[in-house]
Design a protein around this motif. Sequence first.
Motif, PDB file in Angstrom:
ATOM      1  N   VAL A 193      37.424 -12.839  28.779  1.00  0.00           N
ATOM      2  CA  VAL A 193      37.166 -11.438  28.475  1.00  0.00           C
ATOM      3  C   VAL A 193      35.686 -11.089  28.622  1.00  0.00           C
ATOM      4  CG1 VAL A 193      37.333  -9.645  26.720  1.00  0.00           C
ATOM      5  CG2 VAL A 193      39.163 -11.340  26.962  1.00  0.00           C
ATOM      6  N   ALA A 194      34.799 -11.863  28.003  1.00  0.00           N
ATOM      7  CA  ALA A 194      33.374 -11.552  28.038  1.00  0.00           C
ATOM      8  C   ALA A 194      32.810 -11.516  29.458  1.00  0.00           C
ATOM      9  CB  ALA A 194      32.593 -12.534  27.170  1.00  0.00           C
ATOM     10  N   PRO A 195      33.102 -12.498  30.327  1.00  0.00           N
ATOM     11  CA  PRO A 195      32.596 -12.404  31.706  1.00  0.00           C
ATOM     12  C   PRO A 195      33.123 -11.185  32.461  1.00  0.00           C
ATOM     13  CG  PRO A 195      33.275 -14.648  31.217  1.00  0.00           C
ATOM     14  CD  PRO A 195      33.735 -13.808  30.072  1.00  0.00           C
ATOM     15  N   LEU A 196      34.392 -10.833  32.224  1.00  0.00           N
ATOM     16  CA  LEU A 196      34.941  -9.649  32.886  1.00  0.00           C
ATOM     17  C   LEU A 196      34.206  -8.379  32.458  1.00  0.00           C
ATOM     18  CD1 LEU A 196      38.827 -10.214  32.859  1.00  0.00           C
ATOM     19  CD2 LEU A 196      37.363  -9.893  34.866  1.00  0.00           C
ATOM     20  N   LEU A 197      33.992  -8.251  31.163  1.00  0.00           N
ATOM     21  CA  LEU A 197      33.329  -7.054  30.654  1.00  0.00           C
ATOM     22  C   LEU A 197      31.868  -6.983  31.108  1.00  0.00           C
ATOM     23  CD1 LEU A 197      34.797  -6.837  27.038  1.00  0.00           C
ATOM     24  CD2 LEU A 197      35.509  -5.593  29.086  1.00  0.00           C
ATOM     25  N   LYS A 198      31.182  -8.135  31.128  1.00  0.00           N
ATOM     26  CA  LYS A 198      29.806  -8.142  31.619  1.00  0.00           C
ATOM     27  C   LYS A 198      29.731  -7.709  33.082  1.00  0.00           C
ATOM     28  CE  LYS A 198      27.668 -11.530  28.519  1.00  0.00           C
ATOM     29  NZ  LYS A 198      26.925 -12.817  28.441  1.00  0.00           N
ATOM     30  N   ALA A 199      30.697  -8.173  33.881  1.00  0.00           N
ATOM     31  CA  ALA A 199      30.719  -7.786  35.292  1.00  0.00           C
ATOM     32  C   ALA A 199      30.945  -6.286  35.443  1.00  0.00           C
ATOM     33  CB  ALA A 199      31.811  -8.560  36.023  1.00  0.00           C
ATOM     34  N   ILE A 242      29.283   5.171  28.875  1.00  0.00           N
ATOM     35  CA  ILE A 242      30.329   4.639  27.996  1.00  0.00           C
ATOM     36  C   ILE A 242      31.709   4.892  28.596  1.00  0.00           C
ATOM     37  CG2 ILE A 242      31.434   4.912  25.737  1.00  0.00           C
ATOM     38  CD1 ILE A 242      28.649   5.505  24.588  1.00  0.00           C
ATOM     39  N   THR A 243      31.907   6.083  29.161  1.00  0.00           N
ATOM     40  CA  THR A 243      33.184   6.403  29.798  1.00  0.00           C
ATOM     41  C   THR A 243      33.448   5.490  30.980  1.00  0.00           C
ATOM     42  OG1 THR A 243      32.984   8.720  29.125  1.00  0.00           O
ATOM     43  CG2 THR A 243      34.496   8.231  30.934  1.00  0.00           C
ATOM     44  N   ASP A 244      32.427   5.252  31.786  1.00  0.00           N
ATOM     45  CA  ASP A 244      32.576   4.383  32.958  1.00  0.00           C
ATOM     46  C   ASP A 244      32.910   2.957  32.535  1.00  0.00           C
ATOM     47  OD1 ASP A 244      32.152   3.777  35.897  1.00  0.00           O
ATOM     48  OD2 ASP A 244      30.597   2.500  35.020  1.00  0.00           O
ATOM     49  N   MET A 245      32.191   2.421  31.544  1.00  0.00           N
ATOM     50  CA  MET A 245      32.475   1.061  31.089  1.00  0.00           C
ATOM     51  C   MET A 245      33.865   0.957  30.467  1.00  0.00           C
ATOM     52  SD  MET A 245      28.928  -0.520  29.525  1.00  0.00           S
ATOM     53  CE  MET A 245      28.815   0.658  28.168  1.00  0.00           C
ATOM     54  N   THR A 246      34.260   1.966  29.715  1.00  0.00           N
ATOM     55  CA  THR A 246      35.572   1.935  29.066  1.00  0.00           C
ATOM     56  C   THR A 246      36.698   1.988  30.099  1.00  0.00           C
ATOM     57  OG1 THR A 246      34.676   3.034  27.106  1.00  0.00           O
ATOM     58  CG2 THR A 246      37.055   3.079  27.386  1.00  0.00           C
ATOM     59  N   ALA A 247      36.597   2.918  31.049  1.00  0.00           N
ATOM     60  CA  ALA A 247      37.657   3.065  32.051  1.00  0.00           C
ATOM     61  C   ALA A 247      37.767   1.833  32.935  1.00  0.00           C
ATOM     62  CB  ALA A 247      37.393   4.320  32.891  1.00  0.00           C
ATOM     63  N   ARG A 248      36.649   1.384  33.477  1.00  0.00           N
ATOM     64  CA  ARG A 248      36.711   0.231  34.384  1.00  0.00           C
ATOM     65  C   ARG A 248      36.953  -1.068  33.625  1.00  0.00           C
ATOM     66  NH1 ARG A 248      32.905  -1.342  37.334  1.00  0.00           N
ATOM     67  NH2 ARG A 248      31.127  -0.489  36.198  1.00  0.00           N
ATOM     68  N   GLY A 249      36.521  -1.127  32.355  1.00  0.00           N
ATOM     69  CA  GLY A 249      36.796  -2.307  31.544  1.00  0.00           C
ATOM     70  C   GLY A 249      38.276  -2.457  31.256  1.00  0.00           C
ATOM     71  N   ASN A 250      38.944  -1.370  30.910  1.00  0.00           N
ATOM     72  CA  ASN A 250      40.392  -1.420  30.686  1.00  0.00           C
ATOM     73  C   ASN A 250      41.130  -1.818  31.958  1.00  0.00           C
ATOM     74  OD1 ASN A 250      40.447  -0.753  27.949  1.00  0.00           O
ATOM     75  ND2 ASN A 250      40.345   1.437  28.377  1.00  0.00           N
ATOM     76  N   ALA A 252      39.924  -3.609  34.492  1.00  0.00           N
ATOM     77  CA  ALA A 252      39.654  -5.016  34.795  1.00  0.00           C
ATOM     78  C   ALA A 252      40.479  -5.943  33.911  1.00  0.00           C
ATOM     79  CB  ALA A 252      38.168  -5.305  34.619  1.00  0.00           C
ATOM     80  N   LEU A 253      40.595  -5.614  32.628  1.00  0.00           N
ATOM     81  CA  LEU A 253      41.390  -6.447  31.725  1.00  0.00           C
ATOM     82  C   LEU A 253      42.870  -6.395  32.094  1.00  0.00           C
ATOM     83  CD1 LEU A 253      39.686  -5.590  28.309  1.00  0.00           C
ATOM     84  CD2 LEU A 253      39.407  -7.671  29.660  1.00  0.00           C
ATOM     85  N   PHE A 254      43.354  -5.219  32.461  1.00  0.00           N
ATOM     86  CA  PHE A 254      44.763  -5.085  32.860  1.00  0.00           C
ATOM     87  C   PHE A 254      45.053  -5.890  34.125  1.00  0.00           C
ATOM     88  CE2 PHE A 254      47.978  -2.885  35.443  1.00  0.00           C
ATOM     89  CZ  PHE A 254      49.062  -2.946  34.575  1.00  0.00           C
ATOM     90  N   GLU A 255      44.162  -5.790  35.119  1.00  0.00           N
ATOM     91  CA  GLU A 255      44.373  -6.519  36.374  1.00  0.00           C
ATOM     92  C   GLU A 255      44.284  -8.026  36.171  1.00  0.00           C
ATOM     93  OE1 GLU A 255      41.500  -4.891  39.008  1.00  0.00           O
ATOM     94  OE2 GLU A 255      42.686  -3.075  39.457  1.00  0.00           O
TER      95      GLU A 255
END
Length: 274
Positions: A193-199, A242-250, A252-255
């Motif tokens: 999770v942490a590496p995905l979110l950092k990316a 924050i919107t960009d990180m939240t949208a793309r973070g969700n 990335a985690l889903f994929e």
Amino acid sequence: MDDRAERVSNLFNSINGWIIAEIALSILLAWAFIKVTQKLLPWLADLLPAQLRNMTLNAVPISRVLALLILIIWIVPLIFNITLQNFIFIAGALSVAAGFAVKDLASSVIAGFVALFEKPYRLGDWIKIGNDYGEVVSVGMRAVQIRTPDDNVVTISHDRIWTENVSNANDGFGTLMCVATFYVMRDQAIDQVAPLLKAVARTSPYLNLDRDVVVVMENAPYCMVYKLKAYPFEPRNQFAFITDMTARGNTALFEAGIAMASIPQELVSTDQNI
């Protein structure tokens, strides 16, 4: 009685047309200077980099205070016969009445002078006082004005600094921390999770590359909480960031096949929209 009348008459200089014209011209010049600086300096600040912009915006209230002080120093000797005896007479006559009449105003003005030197907020800072959060757009003699994320301008008296904490998100710097929060099920591969979110944060167009990206993990009763902390290039981009990180973070985690947490049914209130 005659002595008091004589003392009052000695307080004032003889006023003629030239003095009235000089006073009126002084007030007009001071007013014009304040208006020009209020328009020119913010316009100039928008053309400068973030750090220079904050310094330029901070010069607006300072220039206004200096203009008013110079105006008072120039006009008072034209009207009053300034002597030590006259000063004591005026101060004694006005101190009690003025003290009660402008007690709250004086407290706000004094707090404004304290804020001018201690700098709990400056023009361009993002601050929170009480429940109000926004960008400082004006620092006056009595109050500070902030523009909220809903584009409302809130006027807050300076004397609030005596009784409430002032939270300053960027404190004169050109950036501030943004946090995007993610709730992940406990049985997931937490080391991914942490590496995905950092990316996600590092590939955002709003990221300030000079600051580190940090992921903080916390335990919660029904899930793991991940807080992605990073700095945008401009404080005004914080909500888009924050919107960009939240949208793309969700996404990335889903994929990656990592399941997000949901609120357990037993915690859903029947009388609230949760």
